[in-house]
Scaffold this motif. Structure first.
Motif, short mmCIF file in Angstrom:
data_model
loop_
_atom_site.label_atom_id
_atom_site.label_comp_id
_atom_site.label_asym_id
_atom_site.label_seq_id
_atom_site.Cartn_x
_atom_site.Cartn_y
_atom_site.Cartn_z
N UNK A 269 0.80 -1.25 0.05
CA UNK A 269 0.15 -0.05 0.05
C UNK A 269 0.97 1.44 -0.03
N UNK A 270 1.14 1.82 -1.22
CA UNK A 270 2.18 2.80 -1.21
C UNK A 270 2.01 3.59 -2.45
N UNK A 271 3.25 3.98 -3.02
CA UNK A 271 2.96 4.73 -4.23
C UNK A 271 3.76 4.11 -5.41
N UNK A 272 3.40 2.86 -5.62
CA UNK A 272 4.02 2.01 -6.48
C UNK A 272 3.50 2.20 -7.93
N UNK A 273 4.14 2.68 -9.04
CA UNK A 273 3.78 2.74 -10.41
C UNK A 273 3.63 1.38 -11.06
N UNK A 274 2.44 1.26 -11.68
CA UNK A 274 2.36 -0.12 -12.36
C UNK A 274 3.00 0.17 -13.60
N UNK A 275 3.95 -0.55 -14.06
CA UNK A 275 4.83 -0.73 -15.22
C UNK A 275 4.99 -2.20 -15.89
N UNK A 276 5.17 -2.32 -17.07
CA UNK A 276 5.15 -3.58 -17.61
C UNK A 276 6.36 -4.45 -17.14
N UNK A 277 7.73 -3.83 -16.81
CA UNK A 277 8.89 -4.49 -16.25
C UNK A 277 8.24 -5.21 -14.81
N UNK A 278 7.49 -4.24 -14.02
CA UNK A 278 7.33 -4.69 -12.76
C UNK A 278 5.97 -5.89 -12.87
N UNK A 279 5.22 -5.50 -13.69
CA UNK A 279 4.27 -6.66 -14.06
C UNK A 279 4.42 -7.93 -14.52
N UNK A 280 5.84 -8.11 -14.74
CA UNK A 280 6.31 -9.51 -15.37
C UNK A 280 6.73 -10.13 -14.07
#
Length: 349
Positions: free
Chosen positions: A171-182
């Motif tokens: 629960x923070x300020x994490x940006x959803x990116x494709x690299x993280x979504x992998x």
């Protein structure tokens, strides 16, 4: 402000003891080697005070009895350990139901989204959304006594903590990116912010071109750390990037003159500045990226569904506006982008 925001002893052959049980292990009659040799295999006296036997054979019997008694004394412990062990490939919902606890990750320095309040407890916009999800999970899993355990995360370790299952929901300020979504999964969008730069008021750093040759502090593990350099280079601006631990470290670096500016999402920069007494700061109006925030979790479709179901219901109810106003209105009214986010993700059941 506009924003997108334990042993059985080897008994000596001359030791003697009465038969008994001590500490769960049998204490056997023992005889000296001379007594054993004299008595052969004959039985003891009528009182049974001594059982002369071949000492080696006798000790083997004692050892067998000792092992058996030890095993019989621990079944409850073995069963308890088996019951508490996590099954292989256990999913998130099954783990939460087995343990009766959901582990939520929070940041200590990302005001007003996720930070440690004056009472020492996690607080903020993203934290409140996670509390809403936890309440929905308690209802769906029929766990009215579901416990919440808060686990601190940092920009550098948050993905690993989620991926390894140390944290169920971040629960923070994490940006959803494709690299993280992998590596991990994400909820619906909860906020949209943008990357910008902040300096001391009066530093006259108001435009992108003013940044030429300046030292910019970036927080390790954030999207800003990887994006600000290329964004500036694209417009012909070169700057020196200085890696920092967190945003508090960034504010201290500005105050100490170690960096000229601090890069970060606008909402976090403003919250950090307001939490730093005694100095005034200036936020550049230029934005260098769009940052869609989401709650982060391990790759688990069933858990993701429950998280998003809870968020959609919260958006549909209109309660999201109350939460938004409580934490974010001091920084400005919701933009049309944010209003659209809430409408788009207010999905029907």
């Amino acid at each position: 402000m506009a924003h997108l925001w334990g042993k059985l002893q080897g008994q000596g052959t001359s030791l003697h003891a009465q038969t008994g049980i001590r500490h769960g292990l049998p204490r056997c009659l023992t005889v000296s080697r001379q007594q054993a040799d004299a008595g052969g295999d004959a039985g003891g006296d009528a009182g049974g005070n001594m059982l002369p036997v071949r000492s080696t054979f006798f000790r083997l019997i004692c050892l067998g009895l000792a092992i058996m008694m030890a095993l019989l004394s621990l079944p409850g412990q073995a069963q308890s350990a088996a019951a508490s062990a996590a099954p292989a490939n256990e999913d998130t919902l099954a783990r939460i139901k087995r343990t009766g606890t959901v582990v939520l990750g929070y940041r200590s320095d990302a005001r007003p989204f996720s930070f440690k309040g004056v009472d020492g407890q996690p607080a903020g916009y993203s934290v409140d959304l996670c509390k809403t999800v936890a309440a929905a999970l308690a209802e769906r899993l029929r766990l009215p006594q579901l416990k919440t355990r808060w686990q601190a995360v940092t920009p550098a370790d948050r993905v690993d903590q989620v991926r390894k299952g140390t944290v169920d929901l971040e629960c923070g300020t994490t940006t959803r990116t494709l690299a993280r979504e992998a590596q991990v999964d994400f909820s619906h969008t909860i906020f949209v912010d943008g990357l910008s730069l902040m300096s001391l008021a009066g530093a006259q750093l108001t435009k992108t071109t003013d940044v030429q040759g300046k030292r910019i502090g970036v927080v390790a593990g954030t999207t800003g750390a990887s994006r600000i350099g290329p964004a500036l280079a694209a417009v012909g601006v070169n700057a020196q990037l200085v890696t920092l631990t967190d945003y508090r470290d960034g504010i201290n670096a500005i105050d100490a003159g170690k960096v000229d500016l601090l890069a970060g999402d606008r909402g976090v920069l403003v919250g950090t500045a307001l939490d730093a007494p005694g100095r005034a700061y200036s936020l550049m109006q230029d934005m260098f990226s769009v940052e869609p925030y989401a709650l982060m979790m391990a790759r688990d479709p069933a858990f993701r569904y429950e998280v998003n179901r809870a968020l959609s219901r919260f958006y549909r109810s209109g309660e999201i506006q109350t939460t938004y106003n409580h934490w974010l209105q001091p920084y400005g009214e919701p933009t049309r982008v944010m209003s659209a986010v809430f409408q788009l993700y207010a999905l029907p059941d």
